[in-house]
Write a protein that holds these residues in place. Structure first.
Motif, PDB file in Angstrom:
ATOM      1  N   HIS A 766      36.401  -8.910  44.567  1.00 57.93           N
ATOM      2  CA  HIS A 766      36.675  -9.621  43.335  1.00 57.93           C
ATOM      3  C   HIS A 766      36.237  -8.738  42.166  1.00 57.93           C
ATOM      4  CE1 HIS A 766      37.852 -13.228  45.358  1.00 57.93           C
ATOM      5  NE2 HIS A 766      37.663 -14.022  44.320  1.00 57.93           N
ATOM      6  N   PHE A 767      36.816  -9.028  40.999  1.00 54.14           N
ATOM      7  CA  PHE A 767      36.423  -8.256  39.828  1.00 54.14           C
ATOM      8  C   PHE A 767      36.636  -9.068  38.560  1.00 54.14           C
ATOM      9  CE2 PHE A 767      40.814  -7.868  38.986  1.00 54.14           C
ATOM     10  CZ  PHE A 767      41.134  -6.941  37.998  1.00 54.14           C
ATOM     11  N   THR A 768      36.113  -8.563  37.487  1.00 54.51           N
ATOM     12  CA  THR A 768      36.479  -9.017  36.152  1.00 54.51           C
ATOM     13  C   THR A 768      36.859  -7.787  35.357  1.00 54.51           C
ATOM     14  OG1 THR A 768      34.156  -8.900  35.472  1.00 54.51           O
ATOM     15  CG2 THR A 768      34.999 -11.066  36.147  1.00 54.51           C
ATOM     16  N   GLN A 769      37.589  -8.022  34.271  1.00 53.16           N
ATOM     17  CA  GLN A 769      38.064  -6.918  33.447  1.00 53.16           C
ATOM     18  C   GLN A 769      37.209  -6.814  32.184  1.00 53.16           C
ATOM     19  OE1 GLN A 769      42.708  -6.813  33.931  1.00 53.16           O
ATOM     20  NE2 GLN A 769      42.046  -8.917  34.216  1.00 53.16           N
ATOM     21  N   ASP A 770      37.776  -7.160  31.044  1.00 51.30           N
ATOM     22  CA  ASP A 770      37.027  -7.025  29.795  1.00 51.30           C
ATOM     23  C   ASP A 770      36.358  -8.338  29.384  1.00 51.30           C
ATOM     24  OD1 ASP A 770      39.652  -7.971  29.480  1.00 51.30           O
ATOM     25  OD2 ASP A 770      39.686  -7.458  27.369  1.00 51.30           O
ATOM     26  N   GLU A 771      36.300  -9.312  30.302  1.00 48.82           N
ATOM     27  CA  GLU A 771      35.591 -10.544  30.006  1.00 48.82           C
ATOM     28  C   GLU A 771      34.096 -10.268  29.820  1.00 48.82           C
ATOM     29  OE1 GLU A 771      38.896 -11.655  33.002  1.00 48.82           O
ATOM     30  OE2 GLU A 771      37.473 -10.016  32.692  1.00 48.82           O
ATOM     31  N   GLU A 772      33.455 -11.069  29.006  1.00 51.10           N
ATOM     32  CA  GLU A 772      32.020 -10.875  28.753  1.00 51.10           C
ATOM     33  C   GLU A 772      31.199 -11.154  30.003  1.00 51.10           C
ATOM     34  OE1 GLU A 772      28.525 -12.653  25.844  1.00 51.10           O
ATOM     35  OE2 GLU A 772      30.619 -12.792  25.232  1.00 51.10           O
ATOM     36  N   ASP A 863      38.542  -0.180  21.520  1.00 51.36           N
ATOM     37  CA  ASP A 863      39.609  -0.751  20.696  1.00 51.36           C
ATOM     38  C   ASP A 863      40.630  -1.443  21.594  1.00 51.36           C
ATOM     39  OD1 ASP A 863      42.128   1.171  21.112  1.00 51.36           O
ATOM     40  OD2 ASP A 863      40.320   2.413  21.008  1.00 51.36           O
ATOM     41  N   ARG A 864      41.474  -2.253  20.975  1.00 56.22           N
ATOM     42  CA  ARG A 864      42.434  -3.056  21.726  1.00 56.22           C
ATOM     43  C   ARG A 864      43.386  -2.200  22.555  1.00 56.22           C
ATOM     44  NH1 ARG A 864      47.537  -4.342  21.633  1.00 56.22           N
ATOM     45  NH2 ARG A 864      47.922  -3.067  19.784  1.00 56.22           N
ATOM     46  N   VAL A 865      43.886  -1.120  21.993  1.00 59.01           N
ATOM     47  CA  VAL A 865      44.891  -0.307  22.676  1.00 59.01           C
ATOM     48  C   VAL A 865      44.312   0.344  23.926  1.00 59.01           C
ATOM     49  CG1 VAL A 865      46.410   1.695  22.470  1.00 59.01           C
ATOM     50  CG2 VAL A 865      46.173   0.104  20.554  1.00 59.01           C
ATOM     51  N   SER A 866      43.149   0.995  23.784  1.00 55.58           N
ATOM     52  CA  SER A 866      42.554   1.650  24.955  1.00 55.58           C
ATOM     53  C   SER A 866      42.150   0.617  26.002  1.00 55.58           C
ATOM     54  CB  SER A 866      41.357   2.504  24.537  1.00 55.58           C
ATOM     55  OG  SER A 866      40.349   1.703  23.946  1.00 55.58           O
ATOM     56  N   THR A 867      41.762  -0.581  25.554  1.00 53.49           N
ATOM     57  CA  THR A 867      41.423  -1.644  26.502  1.00 53.49           C
ATOM     58  C   THR A 867      42.648  -2.071  27.300  1.00 53.49           C
ATOM     59  OG1 THR A 867      39.613  -2.470  25.132  1.00 53.49           O
ATOM     60  CG2 THR A 867      40.546  -3.999  26.730  1.00 53.49           C
ATOM     61  N   GLU A 868      43.808  -2.209  26.628  1.00 52.56           N
ATOM     62  CA  GLU A 868      45.028  -2.592  27.336  1.00 52.56           C
ATOM     63  C   GLU A 868      45.413  -1.535  28.367  1.00 52.56           C
ATOM     64  OE1 GLU A 868      46.761  -5.314  27.407  1.00 52.56           O
ATOM     65  OE2 GLU A 868      45.467  -6.299  25.964  1.00 52.56           O
TER      66      GLU A 868
END
Length: 890
Positions: A766-772, A863-868
């Motif tokens: 299991h994993f999470t991404q950019d969630e806190e 930033d949003r772009v690198s996160t996507e």
């Protein structure tokens, strides 16, 4: 008939098998003919002549018969008996006077665009009566109609060594869909991993005609200048249409300023940002250069993504930038080629992009656009690999016929009536694909949404976990049942399909799709039977039909029938082998396709036997380890593991030899064979972990440590010590997980990402991404005053080089009810390991315990772009494969 809407499963498969047994073989037995007289038009077109040449060539490949040709005016009017001779009248509408005379004598009307329809044909076969001639009529509405009539005739014939056989036929038919096509060629996997020889030009043309004779009318051509004109000329020589792809923001070879580079969704470097004025002008200038010197195509696909597009803030929403740029590109295209029809694909777009495009199309008539293209990553109601950015959650109120049809049905209503939906369905990958098996349950999209429960059936279709270690995404396979369901869910909303195919390994799928585009009312069993008759002959067809349906079940992971006991592996092998004995020798000698199916059977049996011997050795090791401390030779046990990973049983050796021989033959005959021949040996069950554990036992410093290490071999899940165990892979029992979802790798899973030496439970997570908040487990009703130990299995994937730059995360922190157990704990790369923590005495409160993982600080302030881009290529914030909550032993 069995409905295409029934659930796909083993019960359904059994119904289909029963259905096939009662289906008549195409082309009931009839008269034998040693001579064929082809009666053509007096003034045939070049296309007609080419079609009749194919008719003659395909017959002569299978039967030594005499074939002669005469023109309509040369046909002898006086009737008479001609034993063993078949007169075959072939022509277009009213273009063959002799054909029209024969039609009139039978009180038949010539075909037309109104009856049965464009591209249609009449196929009539009338055996000789007393004093009469045996006659076959192939009457096409147009040139393509004649080609499809020839295809129907070739499928209907039985082929004896020195004669053809055909019974009475009366068929008047036309295609159901306007656009029926695909790609063609050999895959990179076939050429590199399977070491197949490249096709000759003639073999490439044969692959095209195989599908055209089944009903295809358009092909996505090779776009390299070397092949472009040649391929177009060949297609036009049979009146077939051609489609090419234009990557809207892809840069041609060469350097360009760095500030022009797009923030492409998975970070590919050769795309331009259309919002940069210089890059925008450059795209249009390069388009002009390319188009003014290119030949005319019937269709051009403007590709929006996969790869392509730009995620930057200036392009947000990208769909708005894309559609306006596409309009300018279309203006250039139509300036040079005004009759070319244009469609675009919205692959990997988001809801905002779709809305922007729909707003643009509804503002005023957009005459440059013919259709909205639907391809991999387009669907807003399924979580497909390729990762559409977000989803139309507003459509999930009622399931209707299921998730596949919700989006195109809605889209058709939202589009102006002048525009159609044209599909670019992907049928070529059996895993990590638009409609393929889900190797891992889908991750949340950028809005945090996951599929609704009632659509889980398509995500719970998993590939057999052993077979997936051997076979590439581009591996030989057939999916009659499931693809029939997908076709029926999707195609009712479109004008047709130009499917995505990456090679020749999806032979059945592509052939079936063309037959369904011609007649979507065909049931699964009917299509399978027709394919089997066409490619293996009447005698072998029932067995091959059953084998094809069995193959689909064999590929799937069945929880109650894992591969080591899956009876279908032997069933498939026996049926294909028996079918081969029923194919006449003169037909079998050149049948590369049967050899591919037989090769698959031999290789699957080999893999099953290998898995069985690995499981047997693991059981031996576990049993002997269970006798500890009595005279256990750990060195001997480690040697057993090494031996089984290297050795073959005599039956495995025989099967490998059989597959290799078949592979050499199929490669010689048609440049195709299984890539698995060169990648057969794998550690399917993590024997490498077992050997490492034995090494640790030998190196243990004391008896307590040694016993604990031994117990992890003999009682891995900790049942004997009342441990609470969670396996956090896909489809496993992980009842205590409250935050997180199975890790899907963000890309096609490749063997280098995780070591095979891991146990299967250590290879998924299991994993999470950019969630806190990271992966979280919650326990309830724990006894008061009891002390616990927490054990975690942690591992992080090895990323491909092109993704390394954005993968900064290495560690995570571990909390128990808010108490820090480990800060910035680095995860081992590739090969898993265990991390054990003694929980503080007062950690558990009111019988409750929350284990929470928190992400690496390196992920902050992105930033949003690198996160996507990071998300789209497998970026993770926290990872967890297994967890044990182990009570203190008394």
């Amino acid at each position: 008939m069995v409905s295409g809407y029934f659930p796909v499963g083993r019960t359904f498969g059994k119904l289909l098998l029963a259905l096939i047994m009662f289906l008549p073989a195409a082309g009931a037995r009839g008269e034998h003919y040693r001579q064929i007289v082809v009666v053509g038009s007096d003034n045939p077109s070049a296309v007609e002549l080419n079609i009749l040449d194919v008719l003659k060539q395909r017959i002569l490949e299978k039967a030594e018969v005499g074939i002669s040709s005469i023109t309509s005016s040369g046909y002898p009017a006086q009737e008479g008996s001609a034993p063993g001779t078949l007169f075959l009248f072939a022509g277009i509408a009213s273009g063959n006077t002799a054909l029209n005379v024969v039609l009139e004598s039978m009180w038949l009307t010539a075909v037309s665009a109104g009856d049965p329809g464009p591209e249609g044909f009449l196929f009539r076969a009338v055996p000789a009566g007393p004093g009469k001639r045996s006659v076959v009529i192939l009457n096409g509405v147009d040139q393509r109609g004649l080609l499809y009539a020839v295809g129907a005739f070739l499928r209907e014939c039985g082929y004896l060594p020195q004669a053809i056989e055909i019974g009475a036929v009366n068929r008047r038919t036309a295609p159901a869909f306007e656009i029926r096509g695909t790609q063609y060629g050999q895959s990179s996997v076939a050429l590199t991993k399977a070491k197949a020889r490249p096709w000759s030009r003639e073999e490439k043309h044969r692959a095209i005609l195989d599908l055209a004779l089944a009903g295809a009318n358009i092909f996505l051509t090779e776009s390299t200048p070397k092949n472009e004109l040649e391929e177009l000329a060949f297609l036009k020589s049979f009146d077939l249409m051609a489609c090419s792809v234009f990557h809207v923001n892809q840069a041609p070879a060469g350097n360009f300023p760095g500030e022009w580079r797009a923030s492409e969704s998975i970070g590919r470097p050769n795309y331009l940002c259309p919002s940069v004025p210089g890059a925008h002008r450059f795209i249009l200038e390069e388009c002009e250069k390319k188009v003014k010197n290119s030949p005319a195509y019937d269709f051009i696909q403007l590709k929006g993504g996969d790869g392509g597009g730009c995620e930057c803030d200036r392009c947000k929403p990208y769909g708005n930038v894309f559609i306006h740029l596409s309009e300018k590109i279309a203006e250039i295209l139509h300036r040079y080629h005004p009759k070319t029809r244009i469609y675009f694909t919205n692959q990997k777009f988001d809801n905002e992009s779709d809305s922007a495009i729909l707003h643009y199309l509804n503002e005023k008539p957009r005459e440059w656009l013919w259709a909205w293209g639907y391809g991999p990553g387009s669907d807003a109601t399924t979580w497909q690999p390729g990762h559409r950015q977000n989803h139309r959650m507003d459509l999930f109120r009622y399931p209707g016929f299921g998730p596949y049809g919700l989006y195109p049905k809605t889209l058709l209503h939202e589009l102006p009536s002048r525009h159609k939906i044209l599909y670019f369905n992907e049928l070529t990958h059996w895993k990590y694909a638009q409609h393929g098996y889900a190797q891992m349950y889908p991750r949340a999209d950028k809005d945090g949404n996951l599929p609704p429960r009632w659509s889980h059936e398509i995500y719970e279709r998993r590939p057999d976990q052993t077979l997936t270690m051997v076979y590439n995404r581009l591996s030989f396979f057939a999916w009659p049942k499931y693809y029939h369901r997908v076709f029926n869910d999707l195609m009712r909303y479109g004008a047709g399909d130009i499917t995505h195919s990456s090679g020749n390994h999806d032979h059945f799928n592509q052939w079936m799709w063309q037959r369904l585009l011609w007649n979507p009312r065909l049931e699964t069993g009917e299509v399978v039977n027709e394919y089997a008759v066409a490619w293996f002959g009447r005698e072998a067809a029932p067995l091959m039909s059953e084998a094809l349906l069995q193959l689909e079940s064999n590929l799937e992971e069945l929880p109650d029938e894992p591969l080591q006991i899956k009876r279908g592996i032997e069933v498939y092998y026996r049926k294909v082998a028996e079918a081969g004995r029923k194919i006449p020798p003169h037909l079998l000698k050149n049948n590369w396709l049967w050899r591919m199916y037989m090769q698959k059977g031999a290789l699957d049996r080999y893999i099953k036997l290998d898995l069985q011997q690995q499981l047997a050795v693991r059981q031996q090791v576990e049993q002997l380890a269970g006798a500890y401390p009595k005279n256990v030779s750990w060195t001997l046990l480690a040697g057993k593991i090494d031996k089984v990973l290297a050795q073959e049983t005599p039956e495995m050796t025989r099967l490998r030899g059989e597959a290799e021989k078949l592979g050499e033959e199929s490669n010689t005959l048609f440049g195709t064979r299984s890539e698995a021949l060169f990648d057969l040996r794998h550690d399917y069950i993590g024997l490498g972990w077992l050997k490492r554990q034995i090494g640790r036992i030998q190196e243990a410093e004391n008896e307590i440590s040694r016993k604990q290490l031994v117990s992890m071999i003999t009682d891995y899940e900790g049942r004997k010590i009342n441990a609470i165990y969670d396996n956090l892979g896909t489809g496993n029992h992980a009842q205590h997980v409250t935050t997180g979802y199975p890790y899907d790798h963000g890309q096609p899973y490749v063997p280098t990402m995780l070591s095979e030496a891991n146990r299967p439970s250590q290879r998924s997570m299991h994993f999470t991404q950019d969630e806190e908040q990271g992966v979280t487990l919650s326990y309830r009703d724990l006894p008061e005053g009891k002390r616990y130990q927490l054990r975690l299995t942690l591992v992080r994937p090895v990323f491909q080089e092109r993704y390394l730059e954005r993968m900064k995360q290495r560690s995570q922190s571990v909390y128990a009810n808010g108490i820090l157990l480990a800060q910035n704990l680095e995860l081992p790369e590739g090969m898993s390991d265990f991390f054990t923590f003694d929980l503080p005495e007062n950690c558990i409160r009111d019988g409750k315990l929350e284990i929470k993982l928190m992400p690496d600080p390196a992920l902050r302030d992105r930033d949003r772009v690198s996160t996507e881009q990071w998300r789209n290529t497998g970026g993770w914030g926290t990872l967890l494969s297994e967890a044990w909550l182990i009570p203190e032993q008394e």
